[in-house]
Scaffold this motif. Structure first.
Motif, PDB file in Angstrom:
ATOM      1  N   PHE A  47      -9.332  -4.322  -5.968  1.00 20.78           N
ATOM      2  CA  PHE A  47      -9.135  -3.855  -4.592  1.00 20.78           C
ATOM      3  C   PHE A  47      -7.732  -3.295  -4.405  1.00 20.78           C
ATOM      4  N   PHE A  48      -6.732  -3.978  -4.959  1.00 18.31           N
ATOM      5  CA  PHE A  48      -5.354  -3.523  -4.818  1.00 18.31           C
ATOM      6  C   PHE A  48      -5.161  -2.125  -5.438  1.00 18.31           C
ATOM      7  N   LEU A  49      -5.658  -1.962  -6.673  1.00 17.85           N
ATOM      8  CA  LEU A  49      -5.477  -0.677  -7.361  1.00 17.85           C
ATOM      9  C   LEU A  49      -6.250   0.442  -6.674  1.00 17.85           C
ATOM     10  N   VAL A  50      -7.500   0.167  -6.250  1.00 16.93           N
ATOM     11  CA  VAL A  50      -8.303   1.214  -5.616  1.00 16.93           C
ATOM     12  C   VAL A  50      -7.649   1.699  -4.331  1.00 16.93           C
ATOM     13  N   ILE A  51      -7.207   0.754  -3.481  1.00 12.11           N
ATOM     14  CA  ILE A  51      -6.607   1.154  -2.201  1.00 12.11           C
ATOM     15  C   ILE A  51      -5.283   1.875  -2.418  1.00 12.11           C
ATOM     16  N   VAL A  52      -4.432   1.336  -3.292  1.00  8.27           N
ATOM     17  CA  VAL A  52      -3.121   1.951  -3.522  1.00  8.27           C
ATOM     18  C   VAL A  52      -3.278   3.338  -4.140  1.00  8.27           C
ATOM     19  N   VAL A  53      -4.135   3.450  -5.156  1.00  9.58           N
ATOM     20  CA  VAL A  53      -4.317   4.759  -5.805  1.00  9.58           C
ATOM     21  C   VAL A  53      -4.922   5.767  -4.834  1.00  9.58           C
ATOM     22  N   SER A  54      -5.903   5.339  -4.016  1.00 12.27           N
ATOM     23  CA  SER A  54      -6.525   6.262  -3.062  1.00 12.27           C
ATOM     24  C   SER A  54      -5.521   6.759  -2.041  1.00 12.27           C
ATOM     25  N   VAL A  55      -4.772   5.807  -1.448  1.00 10.47           N
ATOM     26  CA  VAL A  55      -3.774   6.210  -0.442  1.00 10.47           C
ATOM     27  C   VAL A  55      -2.700   7.092  -1.075  1.00 10.47           C
ATOM     28  N   SER A  56      -2.257   6.753  -2.291  1.00 15.18           N
ATOM     29  CA  SER A  56      -1.222   7.559  -2.963  1.00 15.18           C
ATOM     30  C   SER A  56      -1.719   8.967  -3.232  1.00 15.18           C
ATOM     31  N   CYS A  57      -2.934   9.096  -3.774  1.00 21.76           N
ATOM     32  CA  CYS A  57      -3.468  10.425  -4.098  1.00 21.76           C
ATOM     33  C   CYS A  57      -3.618  11.274  -2.842  1.00 21.76           C
ATOM     34  N   VAL A  58      -4.220  10.680  -1.780  1.00 17.85           N
ATOM     35  CA  VAL A  58      -4.403  11.449  -0.543  1.00 17.85           C
ATOM     36  C   VAL A  58      -3.058  11.841   0.053  1.00 17.85           C
ATOM     37  N   GLY A  59      -2.104  10.882   0.091  1.00 20.46           N
ATOM     38  CA  GLY A  59      -0.802  11.182   0.685  1.00 20.46           C
ATOM     39  C   GLY A  59      -0.033  12.235  -0.085  1.00 20.46           C
ATOM     40  N   PHE A  60       0.061  12.070  -1.411  1.00 24.58           N
ATOM     41  CA  PHE A  60       0.841  13.024  -2.196  1.00 24.58           C
ATOM     42  C   PHE A  60       0.177  14.399  -2.234  1.00 24.58           C
ATOM     43  N   LEU A  61      -1.173  14.428  -2.311  1.00 27.81           N
ATOM     44  CA  LEU A  61      -1.855  15.728  -2.275  1.00 27.81           C
ATOM     45  C   LEU A  61      -1.645  16.418  -0.932  1.00 27.81           C
ATOM     46  N   SER A  62      -1.699  15.635   0.170  1.00 27.11           N
ATOM     47  CA  SER A  62      -1.464  16.226   1.492  1.00 27.11           C
ATOM     48  C   SER A  62      -0.039  16.770   1.598  1.00 27.11           C
TER      49      SER A  62
END
Length: 701
Positions: A47-62
Motif C-alpha cells: 500500500f505504501f509503495l503503490v500510493i507513493v509511486v502513484s502520487v509521485s508519478c502524477v505530480g511529477f508528470l503534471s
C-alpha cells in the motif's frame, strides 16, 4: 494401489511427530515468524509503495507537462513579439530608403549636374545651385536627428562632392560598401555599423545606406549617395520589445552584430548561428539558459532578442511546491492506510498460522476465535474449524477401516499364491507355440522384402519417365512461346523502324523552324537598336528643351531601359535557339546511326524464330517415343504389384499367428507377475494396517 503414495506420506509424517523426532509438536508450536516477512508487513509495504509511486508519478508528470506548456507558450509569444518588432524595424528602415529616393530625385541635383556640365565657366550659377542643394539636404538632417550626415560622393572629376553633417570622406572608393553600391546599379545597400561610421569621419557608432545616383541627362552614374544613421536609433526602435531584462541585437546578412546596447559587441559575430525566417529557441550562454527570439528582415538582416529564461517560467515553482505537498500528504496517507490494513489482516493470519501448527502436531481439538467475523478472515476461520471437525470424523472412521483391511489382507495373500502357480503352467505352453509361428513369419518376410525391392525400383523407373515426359512438354511449350514472342518482337521492331523514320522527318522540320526563329530574332534585334537610338535622340532633345522637356526625358529614359531589356531578352532567346538547333542536329545524326542497327535487329529476330520452330518439332518426336517406353514400364509394374500382394498376405497371416501367440505368452507372464505382486502387497498391506492403527491412536480427539 493409487492411494499408496498418500498413505506412505501420511505415515512418514506421523513418524516424524513421535517424541524422538526433531519436529515434535512442542517444537513446532515454538516456531516464530520473521516480522519483516509477515503478510501484514508486506501489505503495509505494498500500500505504501503503490500510493507513493502513484502520487509521485502524477505530480511529477503534471509538473513536467505544465512547465513544457508554459515554455511553449512563452516561446511562441516571444517569437511573435520578435516578428512585430522586426516589422517595426522594417518600417523605420523603409522610411530611410524612401528619404534616400526623395533626395535622389531632387531637381537641385539635376540642376547641379547641368550647371557643371553645360556651364562649366558660370561659377556664380554653380555656387547658387550648391547652396540650394545644401539647404534641401540640411532640411532632412534637421528634421530627423538620427541622420548623422549625408554625403554625395562624385564619381568623376567634373561633379563636386558634397557632405552635410560632417567632412567629406576621402579614399573610400575601395570600401566594400562603395563597390557594392556601384554593382547594384541604383539599388540601395545597407552598411553595417562601425565605430566611426561608414565614411570614417564620425565620432560615434553609426550605420549607413548607400545607392548610386544617375545623371538625368546622360543616365550615367554620377554620385554615390551615402546617408549615415546613428546606431542608437535602432535601439530606440526596439527598446522594451521583449520585456524587462531582454537585450536586442540587429545582425547583418553575415551574422555580425550591427546594433547592440553593448557597443563593444558591434561588428563581432553573433554567438549562436540562426536559421529560418523567425523562431524562438533555448540556448545555454555562459552557463545560463537564455530564450532567443529572432525574425529576418527583408534585406537579409535579422532582429534578435535575448532574454534569461528563468524569470519567464518562474510560475512553475508554485506547481513544484504543490507537487511536493501532494507527495508528503500521499506518504502520510500511505502510512496510515498500510498500518490499518496490516492490523486488520496480518494479526488474524498470524494467529491462524499458530493454530495450524498445533493441528499439525496432532491436536485436532483446537478452534479459531475469528469464525464470527463477516469478512474473508471469518470465512477462513469457519472453514478451518469445519476442516478439523471433518478430520476428527475421518480418524474415527479410519480405526474401523484398519480392522477390515487387516482381515482382507490375509484372504488376499492366500488367493494370490494359488493364482501364481496356475500362471507358471500357462506361460510354458504358450512359449512353445510362439516359437513355431515366429519361424513361419521370418520366411514370409524374406520373400516380401525381395518383391518390395523390385517394386520400388519399378516405381523409380516410372517416375523418371514421367519427369522426362513433363520436361519434354515444358520444353516444347517454351519453344512455342519463344517463337510467339520472337514473332511479336519482329512486329514491334518493324513498328519502331517506322517511328524512327517519322521522327527523323519531324526533327528536320523542327530544324527548319529554328532557322526561321533565328531570322525573326535578328529582325527584333534591329528594331531594338533603332528604338534605343530613338530614345537617345529624344533624351538629347529633352535636355535641350530644359525644364519643359524634363517629363519627356523620363519617358525617353524608360523607353531606353525597355529597349535594353528587349535586347537582353532577344539575345537570351537566340542563345537558347542556337542550343536547340545544335541538339536537333546531334539528334538527327544519332538517328541516322541507329537505323542500320534496327535493320540488323530485325534479321536476328527472324533467325531466332526459325530456331525455336525447329526445336518444337524435335521435342514432339521425342515425347511420342517416351510415351511408348512409359506404357511398357507400367505393364511390368502391374505384374510385380500382384506378386507383392500375394506374398504380403502370406506374411500377414504368419505374423498375426505369431503375434497372437506372443500376446498369450505375455499375458501369462503378466498374470504370473501380478500373482507374485499380490502376495507381496498382501504382506505389506497387513504391515501398513498395523502401523496405521498405531498412528491413529496418537491423535487427540
Amino acid at each position: 494401489m493409487k492411494n499408496r503414495p498418500k498413505m506412505l506420506t501420511f505415515l512418514e509424517r506421523s513418524k516424524s511427530n513421535e517424541p524422538g523426532s526433531s519436529k515434535s509438536p512442542e517444537r513446532m508450536n515454538k516456531t516464530t515468524i520473521d516480522p519483516t516477512r509477515s503478510i501484514g508487513m508486506r501489505l503495509f509495504l505494498y500500500f505504501f509503495l503503490v500510493i507513493v509511486v502513484s502520487v509521485s508519478c502524477v505530480g511529477f508528470l503534471s509538473y513536467d507537462r505544465s512547465r513544457q506548456l508554459i515554455e511553449t507558450q512563452v516561446e511562441d509569444a516571444k517569437r511573435l513579439t520578435a516578428v512585430q518588432a522586426a516589422d517595426k524595424m522594417e518600417l523605420v528602415l523603409q522610411q530611410y530608403e524612401d528619404t534616400s529616393l526623395e533626395i535622389m530625385l531632387l531637381p537641385e541635383i539635376a540642376e547641379l549636374s547641368t550647371s557643371y556640365r553645360l556651364y562649366p565657366d558660370d561659377i556664380m550659377r554653380q555656387l547658387e545651385v550648391r547652396r540650394e542643394l545644401e539647404t534641401r539636404l540640411n532640411t532632412y538632417t534637421f528634421s530627423d536627428s538620427s541622420i548623422a550626415s549625408v554625403h554625395l560622393l562624385s564619381l568623376d572629376d567634373v561633379m563636386p562632392s558634397m557632405s552635410i553633417g560632417g567632412p567629406t570622406p576621402s579614399d573610400i572608393s575601395e570600401a566594400p560598401w562603395f563597390q557594392a553600391a556601384l554593382q547594384n546599379d541604383g539599388k540601395g545597400v545597407w552598411i553595417p555599423s562601425t565605430a566611426d561610421g561608414p565614411s570614417g569621419t564620425l565620432t560615434s557608432v553609426a550605420f549607413g545606406y548607400a545607392r548610386v545616383i544617375k545623371d538625368q541627362g546622360t543616365f550615367n552614374a554620377s554620385y554615390v549617395y551615402l546617408m549615415e544613421l546613428r546606431e542608437s536609433r535602432l535601439q530606440e526602435v526596439v527598446a522594451g520589445a521583449l520585456g524587462e531584462g531582454a537585450r536586442m541585437y540587429l545582425l547583418d546578412a553575415s551574422g555580425n552584430v550591427v546594433s547592440s546596447d553593448d557597443k563593444a559587441e558591434i561588428g563581432t559575430p553573433f554567438a549562436i548561428p540562426l536559421q529560418g525566417d523567425s523562431a524562438a529557441l533555448e540556448e545555454t550562454i555562459e552557463g545560463q539558459e537564455m530564450l532567443i527570439a529572432h525574425s529576418q528582415l527583408t534585406g537579409g538582416w535579422r532582429l534578435v532578442g535575448v532574454q534569461p529564461f528563468a524569470p519567464l517560467v518562474a510560475g512553475t515553482q508554485t506547481i513544484w511546491n504543490v507537487t511536493i505537498g501532494m507527495l508528503v500528504a500521499g506518504i502520510v496517507a500511505a502510512i496510515v492506510i498500510g498500518f490499518m490494513v496490516a492490523r486488520q489482516i496480518g494479526t488474524p493470519l498470524r494467529r491462524m498460522s499458530g493454530l495450524m501448527k498445533q493441528a499439525e502436531g496432532g491436536d485436532l481439538a483446537v478452534q479459531s476465535p475469528y469464525a464470527k467475523r463477516r469478512d474473508e478472515i471469518g470465512t477462513l476461520a469457519t472453514g478451518f474449524n469445519e476442516m478439523l471437525a471433518n478430520i476428527r470424523a475421518l480418524v474415527e472412521d479410519s480405526h474401523a477401516s484398519v480392522r477390515d483391511v487387516m482381515s482382507t489382507a490375509e484372504e488376499l495373500g492366500e488367493a494370490s499364491r494359488r493364482t501364481a502357480t496356475s500362471a507358471k503352467e500357462i506361460a510354458i505352453a504358450t512359449e512353445q507355440i510362439a516359437i513355431g509361428a515366429s519361424n513361419v513369419a521370418v520366411e514370409a518376410e524374406k520373400v516380401t522384402d525381395v518383391t518390395s525391392d523390385m517394386g520400388s525400383k519399378m516405381a523409380t523407373t516410372v517416375q523418371a519417365n514421367e519427369h522426362m515426359a513433363s520436361a519434354a512438354a515444358d520444353i516444347r511449350e517454351s519453344s512455342r512461346q519463344g517463337a510467339e514472342y520472337m514473332r511479336e518482337l519482329s512486329e514491334k521492331t518493324a513498328e519502331t523502324e517506322q517511328l524512327t523514320v517519322s521522327m527523323v522527318s519531324k526533327v528536320e522540320e523542327l530544324q527548319k523552324s529554328t532557322a526561321s526563329i533565328r531570322d525573326i530574332l535578328a529582325l527584333l534585334n534591329n528594331i531594338t537598336k533603332q528604338t534605343n537610338i530613338l530614345s537617345l535622340n529624344a533624351t538629347i532633345e529633352a535636355a535641350r528643351a530644359g525644364e519643359a522637356g524634363r517629363g519627356f526625358m523620363v519617358v525617353a529614359d524608360e523607353i531606353r531601359k525597355l529597349a535594353d531589356q528587349s535586347k537582353q531578352s532577344i539575345e537570351t532567346v537566340a542563345t537558347i535557339t542556337d542550343r536547340i538547333r545544335s541538339e536537333i542536329e546531334e539528334t538527327v545524326g544519332l538517328m541516322g546511326r541507329a537505323y542500320p542497327l534496327f535493320q540488323e535487329q530485325i534479321a536476328s529476330v527472324k533467325q531466332s524464330n526459325e530456331i525455336f520452330l525447329s526445336v518444337n518439332d524435335r521435342m514432339a518426336e521425342f515425347t511420342t517415343q517416351l510415351d511408348a517406353v512409359s506404357d511398357a514400364v507400367l505393364q511390368l509394374e502391374t505384374t510385380q504389384r500382384t506378386l507383392s500382394e500375394a506374398m504380403s498376405s502370406v506374411s500377414a497371416v504368419a505374423e498375426e499367428s505369431s503375434a497372437t501367440t506372443e500376446e498369450v505368452a505375455s499375458l501369462s507372464t503378466d498374470q504370473l507377475q501380478v500373482g507374485e505382486s499380490l502376495v507381496g502387497l498382501a504382506g505389506r498391506l497387513e504391515d501398513v494396517s498395523k502401523r496405521l492403527r498405531d498412528t491413529l491412536n496418537k491423535f487427540r480427539l
